[in-house]
Design an enzyme around this catalytic site. Structure first.
Site, PDB file in Angstrom:
ATOM      1  N   GLY A   1       0.797  -1.212   0.000  1.00 35.77           N
ATOM      2  CA  GLY A   1       0.000   0.000   0.000  1.00 35.77           C
ATOM      3  C   GLY A   1       0.828   1.260   0.000  1.00 35.77           C
TER       4      GLY A   1
ATOM      5  CG  HIS B   1       3.326   0.578  -5.503  1.00 35.96           C
ATOM      6  ND1 HIS B   1       3.553   1.629  -4.653  1.00 35.96           N
ATOM      7  CD2 HIS B   1       3.906  -0.506  -4.931  1.00 35.96           C
ATOM      8  CE1 HIS B   1       4.227   1.204  -3.603  1.00 35.96           C
ATOM      9  NE2 HIS B   1       4.470  -0.078  -3.741  1.00 35.96           N
TER      10      HIS B   1
ATOM     11  N   GLY C   1       8.837  -5.022  -8.414  1.00 32.96           N
ATOM     12  CA  GLY C   1       9.710  -3.960  -8.877  1.00 32.96           C
ATOM     13  C   GLY C   1      11.177  -4.328  -8.763  1.00 32.96           C
TER      14      GLY C   1
ATOM     15  CD  GLN D   1      10.606  -7.928  -2.059  1.00 34.64           C
ATOM     16  OE1 GLN D   1      10.571  -7.628  -0.883  1.00 34.64           O
ATOM     17  NE2 GLN D   1       9.864  -7.323  -2.973  1.00 34.64           N
TER      18      GLN D   1
END
Length: 282
Positions: A27, A33, A148, A154
């Site tokens: 969020g 995003h 992303g 990650q």
């Protein structure tokens, strides 16, 4: 756009979908995003985004309690970007009992860089992403999930997880979105004061300088790497930053490179109370 809060409701809403495209987020959405959402639109028959601030990936001293929760504004942005389903579970919805079963990623990839300075972070990430994948893709023959490239390590960890568990998913990377001055967009940029926001671009500039030096030293890289990294760290420290790492690694596994390897430079540093990360492929 449907807004759904529980896993059974989500599975029911996706019952007729054959290959969803999924964008998981915490969020407080920004243009990075939304670029992922737009990229995902043609990659599946139903576009799903999630918003969940995952306690498992925060250390005790980090900003879980203060992390911005902006669900209504985020929902409006997702609707405008063409999202079909927003999955916004509460902690009770996603973790109805303590999550004692967790996904432990390969320490050679997950315990370096971010994992060194945020121990347990990637276990928390992998656990929540695996649970979200189970909720979105249960019973599907194929799906696509987008992450992303700003979170470079990650992205690598999650790709390895999908590969090793043989999940029927494609992991697609979204290009890092940047402000006009080059600062990588991040939800945590909102923590920066006006003066810190002006200074924050120095992280990307330091990585660009490190990348330039690494290219110049390509034939002697193993011998020169630590000196190049020390110079980059000193430059940021001299400007009042508290860097965790600024480093040159090989793209394939984030280990120290040899001459001829494809390279990526990665950095994480704290400016005031805000920790920023960035990377640049060379």
């Amino acid at each position: 756009m449907q807004i759904i809060h529980t896993i059974p409701e989500l599975r029911a809403a996706l019952a007729q979908s054959r290959n969803p495209a999924f964008v998981p987020t915490m969020g407080n959405l920004h243009d990075g995003h939304l670029a992922l959402v737009r990229q995902a639109r043609p990659l599946g028959d139903t576009l799903v985004a999630s918003i969940f601030v995952n306690r498992l990936q925060f250390l005790p001293h980090e900003d879980f309690d203060s992390y911005p929760r902006t669900l209504q504004v985020d929902a409006d942005k997702l609707r405008a970007a063409g999202c079909d389903v927003l999955f916004a579970p509460s902690e009770q919805d996603l973790y109805p009992e303590p999550q004692t079963f967790k996904v432990q990623p390969d320490p050679q990839l997950a315990d370096i860089l971010e994992g060194q300075f945020r121990p347990g972070f990637f276990t928390g990430v992998c656990t929540v992403v695996m649970k979200l994948f189970s909720a979105v893709f249960a019973g599907k023959a194929q799906g696509t999930a987008l992450f992303g490239q700003k979170d470079y390590q990650q992205l690598m960890v999650l790709r390895r997880m999908v590969q090793q568990f043989a999940l029927p998913l494609d992991i697609v990377a979204g290009t890092t979105q940047r402000a006009d001055d080059g600062l990588a967009l991040s939800s945590r940029n909102g923590y920066l004061s006006e003066a810190e926001r002006q200074e924050a671009v120095q992280l990307s500039l330091a990585l660009r300088a490190l990348a330039r030096d690494a290219v110049a030293a390509a034939h002697t890289l193993p011998a020169q790497r630590e000196a190049l990294e020390a110079r980059a760290l000193q430059a940021l420290t001299g400007r009042g930053w508290q860097p965790d790492y600024l480093t040159v690694r090989r793209r394939s596994d984030l280990q120290p490179p040899q001459a001829g390897d494809a390279l990526v430079v990665l950095g994480a540093a704290r400016l005031g109370r805000t920790r920023l990360i960035d990377n640049l492929e060379v």
